[in-house]
Scaffold this motif. Sequence first.
Motif, PDB file in Angstrom:
ATOM      1  N   GLY A  79       0.789  -1.228   0.000  1.00 13.70           N
ATOM      2  CA  GLY A  79       0.000   0.000   0.000  1.00 13.70           C
ATOM      3  C   GLY A  79       0.815   1.267   0.000  1.00 13.70           C
ATOM      4  O   GLY A  79       0.326   2.326   0.396  1.00 13.70           O
ATOM      5  N   VAL A  80       2.038   1.179  -0.441  1.00 13.19           N
ATOM      6  CA  VAL A  80       2.902   2.370  -0.435  1.00 13.19           C
ATOM      7  C   VAL A  80       3.701   2.493  -1.731  1.00 13.19           C
ATOM      8  O   VAL A  80       4.792   3.060  -1.738  1.00 13.19           O
ATOM      9  CB  VAL A  80       3.879   2.373   0.778  1.00 13.19           C
ATOM     10  N   ASN A  81       3.172   1.966  -2.841  1.00  9.59           N
ATOM     11  CA  ASN A  81       3.983   1.983  -4.061  1.00  9.59           C
ATOM     12  C   ASN A  81       3.954   3.325  -4.791  1.00  9.59           C
ATOM     13  O   ASN A  81       4.607   3.500  -5.814  1.00  9.59           O
ATOM     14  CB  ASN A  81       3.595   0.833  -5.002  1.00  9.59           C
ATOM     15  N   GLY A  82       3.163   4.260  -4.283  1.00  3.27           N
ATOM     16  CA  GLY A  82       3.164   5.594  -4.884  1.00  3.27           C
ATOM     17  C   GLY A  82       2.560   5.634  -6.269  1.00  3.27           C
ATOM     18  O   GLY A  82       2.776   6.599  -7.013  1.00  3.27           O
ATOM     19  N   ALA A  83       1.800   4.606  -6.635  1.00  5.04           N
ATOM     20  CA  ALA A  83       1.174   4.545  -7.958  1.00  5.04           C
ATOM     21  C   ALA A  83      -0.301   4.200  -7.797  1.00  5.04           C
ATOM     22  O   ALA A  83      -0.704   3.585  -6.803  1.00  5.04           O
ATOM     23  CB  ALA A  83       1.863   3.484  -8.818  1.00  5.04           C
ATOM     24  N   HIS A  84      -1.070   4.586  -8.797  1.00  8.49           N
ATOM     25  CA  HIS A  84      -2.484   4.229  -8.775  1.00  8.49           C
ATOM     26  C   HIS A  84      -2.645   2.826  -9.350  1.00  8.49           C
ATOM     27  O   HIS A  84      -2.248   2.566 -10.491  1.00  8.49           O
ATOM     28  CB  HIS A  84      -3.310   5.219  -9.596  1.00  8.49           C
ATOM     29  N   ASP A  85      -3.249   1.929  -8.560  1.00  7.37           N
ATOM     30  CA  ASP A  85      -3.374   0.535  -8.993  1.00  7.37           C
ATOM     31  C   ASP A  85      -4.802   0.228  -9.430  1.00  7.37           C
ATOM     32  O   ASP A  85      -5.762   0.570  -8.744  1.00  7.37           O
ATOM     33  CB  ASP A  85      -2.960  -0.393  -7.844  1.00  7.37           C
ATOM     34  N   ILE A  86      -4.907  -0.433 -10.551  1.00  7.89           N
ATOM     35  CA  ILE A  86      -6.218  -0.811 -11.075  1.00  7.89           C
ATOM     36  C   ILE A  86      -6.665  -2.130 -10.449  1.00  7.89           C
ATOM     37  O   ILE A  86      -5.925  -2.752  -9.676  1.00  7.89           O
ATOM     38  CB  ILE A  86      -6.195  -0.926 -12.619  1.00  7.89           C
ATOM     39  N   GLY A  87      -7.860  -2.566 -10.784  1.00  9.03           N
ATOM     40  CA  GLY A  87      -8.382  -3.825 -10.246  1.00  9.03           C
ATOM     41  C   GLY A  87      -7.542  -5.010 -10.683  1.00  9.03           C
ATOM     42  O   GLY A  87      -6.841  -4.967 -11.699  1.00  9.03           O
ATOM     43  N   ASP A  88      -7.640  -6.093  -9.913  1.00  5.73           N
ATOM     44  CA  ASP A  88      -6.799  -7.267 -10.194  1.00  5.73           C
ATOM     45  C   ASP A  88      -7.496  -8.316 -11.055  1.00  5.73           C
ATOM     46  O   ASP A  88      -6.930  -9.365 -11.361  1.00  5.73           O
ATOM     47  CB  ASP A  88      -6.319  -7.907  -8.882  1.00  5.73           C
ATOM     48  N   GLY A  89      -8.752  -8.056 -11.411  1.00  4.28           N
ATOM     49  CA  GLY A  89      -9.476  -9.012 -12.247  1.00  4.28           C
ATOM     50  C   GLY A  89     -10.144 -10.134 -11.478  1.00  4.28           C
ATOM     51  O   GLY A  89     -10.794 -10.994 -12.074  1.00  4.28           O
ATOM     52  N   PHE A  90      -9.978 -10.117 -10.158  1.00  2.00           N
ATOM     53  CA  PHE A  90     -10.554 -11.179  -9.318  1.00  2.00           C
ATOM     54  C   PHE A  90     -11.454 -10.576  -8.253  1.00  2.00           C
ATOM     55  O   PHE A  90     -11.320  -9.405  -7.893  1.00  2.00           O
ATOM     56  CB  PHE A  90      -9.444 -12.003  -8.655  1.00  2.00           C
ATOM     57  N   PHE A  91     -12.363 -11.406  -7.733  1.00  2.00           N
ATOM     58  CA  PHE A  91     -13.243 -10.963  -6.657  1.00  2.00           C
ATOM     59  C   PHE A  91     -12.471 -10.944  -5.349  1.00  2.00           C
ATOM     60  O   PHE A  91     -11.947 -11.966  -4.907  1.00  2.00           O
ATOM     61  CB  PHE A  91     -14.455 -11.892  -6.535  1.00  2.00           C
ATOM     62  N   ASN A  92     -12.401  -9.795  -4.712  1.00  2.00           N
ATOM     63  CA  ASN A  92     -11.766  -9.662  -3.404  1.00  2.00           C
ATOM     64  C   ASN A  92     -12.862  -9.552  -2.350  1.00  2.00           C
ATOM     65  O   ASN A  92     -13.482  -8.504  -2.185  1.00  2.00           O
ATOM     66  CB  ASN A  92     -10.860  -8.429  -3.358  1.00  2.00           C
ATOM     67  N   GLY A  93     -13.093 -10.667  -1.662  1.00  2.00           N
ATOM     68  CA  GLY A  93     -14.137 -10.698  -0.645  1.00  2.00           C
ATOM     69  C   GLY A  93     -14.180 -12.060   0.012  1.00  2.00           C
ATOM     70  O   GLY A  93     -13.575 -13.022  -0.474  1.00  2.00           O
ATOM     71  N   GLY A  94     -14.908 -12.154   1.108  1.00  2.00           N
ATOM     72  CA  GLY A  94     -14.955 -13.392   1.885  1.00  2.00           C
ATOM     73  C   GLY A  94     -15.851 -14.445   1.262  1.00  2.00           C
ATOM     74  O   GLY A  94     -16.776 -14.142   0.515  1.00  2.00           O
ATOM     75  N   GLY A  95     -15.575 -15.696   1.567  1.00  2.29           N
ATOM     76  CA  GLY A  95     -16.456 -16.801   1.214  1.00  2.29           C
ATOM     77  C   GLY A  95     -16.518 -17.168  -0.244  1.00  2.29           C
ATOM     78  O   GLY A  95     -17.392 -17.936  -0.652  1.00  2.29           O
ATOM     79  N   CYS A  96     -15.603 -16.659  -1.043  1.00  3.37           N
ATOM     80  CA  CYS A  96     -15.681 -16.883  -2.495  1.00  3.37           C
ATOM     81  C   CYS A  96     -15.503 -18.368  -2.826  1.00  3.37           C
ATOM     82  O   CYS A  96     -14.568 -19.019  -2.355  1.00  3.37           O
ATOM     83  CB  CYS A  96     -14.599 -16.061  -3.185  1.00  3.37           C
ATOM     84  N   THR A  97     -16.412 -18.890  -3.662  1.00  2.00           N
ATOM     85  CA  THR A  97     -16.269 -20.275  -4.121  1.00  2.00           C
ATOM     86  C   THR A  97     -16.312 -20.357  -5.645  1.00  2.00           C
ATOM     87  O   THR A  97     -16.521 -21.437  -6.200  1.00  2.00           O
ATOM     88  CB  THR A  97     -17.381 -21.175  -3.532  1.00  2.00           C
ATOM     89  N   HIS A  98     -16.126 -19.227  -6.311  1.00  2.00           N
ATOM     90  CA  HIS A  98     -16.122 -19.240  -7.780  1.00  2.00           C
ATOM     91  C   HIS A  98     -14.966 -20.104  -8.287  1.00  2.00           C
ATOM     92  O   HIS A  98     -13.889 -20.123  -7.681  1.00  2.00           O
ATOM     93  CB  HIS A  98     -15.978 -17.799  -8.288  1.00  2.00           C
ATOM     94  N   SER A  99     -15.181 -20.784  -9.404  1.00  2.00           N
ATOM     95  CA  SER A  99     -14.159 -21.720  -9.887  1.00  2.00           C
ATOM     96  C   SER A  99     -12.922 -21.032 -10.452  1.00  2.00           C
ATOM     97  O   SER A  99     -11.859 -21.645 -10.540  1.00  2.00           O
ATOM     98  CB  SER A  99     -14.773 -22.639 -10.951  1.00  2.00           C
ATOM     99  N   SER A 100     -13.033 -19.762 -10.841  1.00  2.00           N
ATOM    100  CA  SER A 100     -11.873 -19.121 -11.470  1.00  2.00           C
ATOM    101  C   SER A 100     -11.657 -17.658 -11.070  1.00  2.00           C
ATOM    102  O   SER A 100     -10.647 -17.071 -11.453  1.00  2.00           O
ATOM    103  CB  SER A 100     -12.007 -19.192 -12.998  1.00  2.00           C
ATOM    104  N   LEU A 101     -12.565 -17.060 -10.312  1.00  2.00           N
ATOM    105  CA  LEU A 101     -12.469 -15.614 -10.090  1.00  2.00           C
ATOM    106  C   LEU A 101     -12.255 -15.200  -8.633  1.00  2.00           C
ATOM    107  O   LEU A 101     -12.437 -14.029  -8.290  1.00  2.00           O
ATOM    108  CB  LEU A 101     -13.730 -14.913 -10.636  1.00  2.00           C
TER     109      LEU A 101
END
Length: 244
Positions: free
Chosen positions: A198-220
């Motif tokens: 959290g200190v890279n001094g750059a604006h970071d875009i989304g990672d393409g994956f779901f960031n959240g609890g309980g995820c059971t998606h097969s690929s995301l």
Amino acid sequence: MKINNRLLCAFVSMSAVFLTGCSEDGFEAVTDPTQINVTTNPGVISQKHFSVKASDLFPTVVDTSNNTYTETEVTITARIGDRNNLSITNPQTVQFRTEYGLINPGSCETDENGTCSVTWIADASPFDAGLGPGYLVTITAYAVGEEAFTDTNGNAVFDDGDAGFEDLEEPYIDANESDVFDAGDFIIDVASTNDPTGVNGAHDIGDGFFNGGGCTHSSLCGARASIAVWDDVTLKIDGPPTTP
Ligand SMILES: [Ca+2]
Ligand SMILES: [Ca+2]
Ligand SMILES: [Ca+2]
Ligand SMILES: [Ca+2]
């Protein structure tokens, strides 16, 4: 992982589907419908219920008819809720940033109503602040939470049966009010997949994956279960719009 099981069990309980095996994380198996203990508030902020609002969108900090400046205060309120559309009652810290003025205090703890407020103060003349045309001031609020998803199959977890999710980029101050991060905006560094410290001094875009609890998606399912949720509000500080 503990939170994940709690979420799943909470929803099972809410659905009045009685299964054994949910006691591992403190949820007793339910056998009597009159004994249902509905526990649907995991206390994790969902992006779909993170909002920030201002008590006055058009404060008259600047009177352009005579170029005068008035120190002015606006109350900025954040409201939080979880993926189950429930208000979060346990305290969460909300951070605030702005391109102009002063925010007092710089963060707040949400109360039992899932809200907290700070004061934005135009503490100095904006004429020298480089705000650009329109006297527009953006205030960004952010907190630790999870991405929003469309729970198509209604089981309260992100899985293959769902339509999709909102892949969050890092929060930023949209100083030029373009609704995208571009030249002239201000970075807010937070921890994310592409910026683990959290200190890279750059604006970071989304990672393409779901960031959240309980995820059971097969690929995301993302490796990180938490992410900065955020919202912003823009004040027009030269008073209310004039009606023709
Ligand atoms: Ca689902
Ligand atoms: Ca993501
Ligand atoms: Ca922008
Ligand atoms: Ca960053």
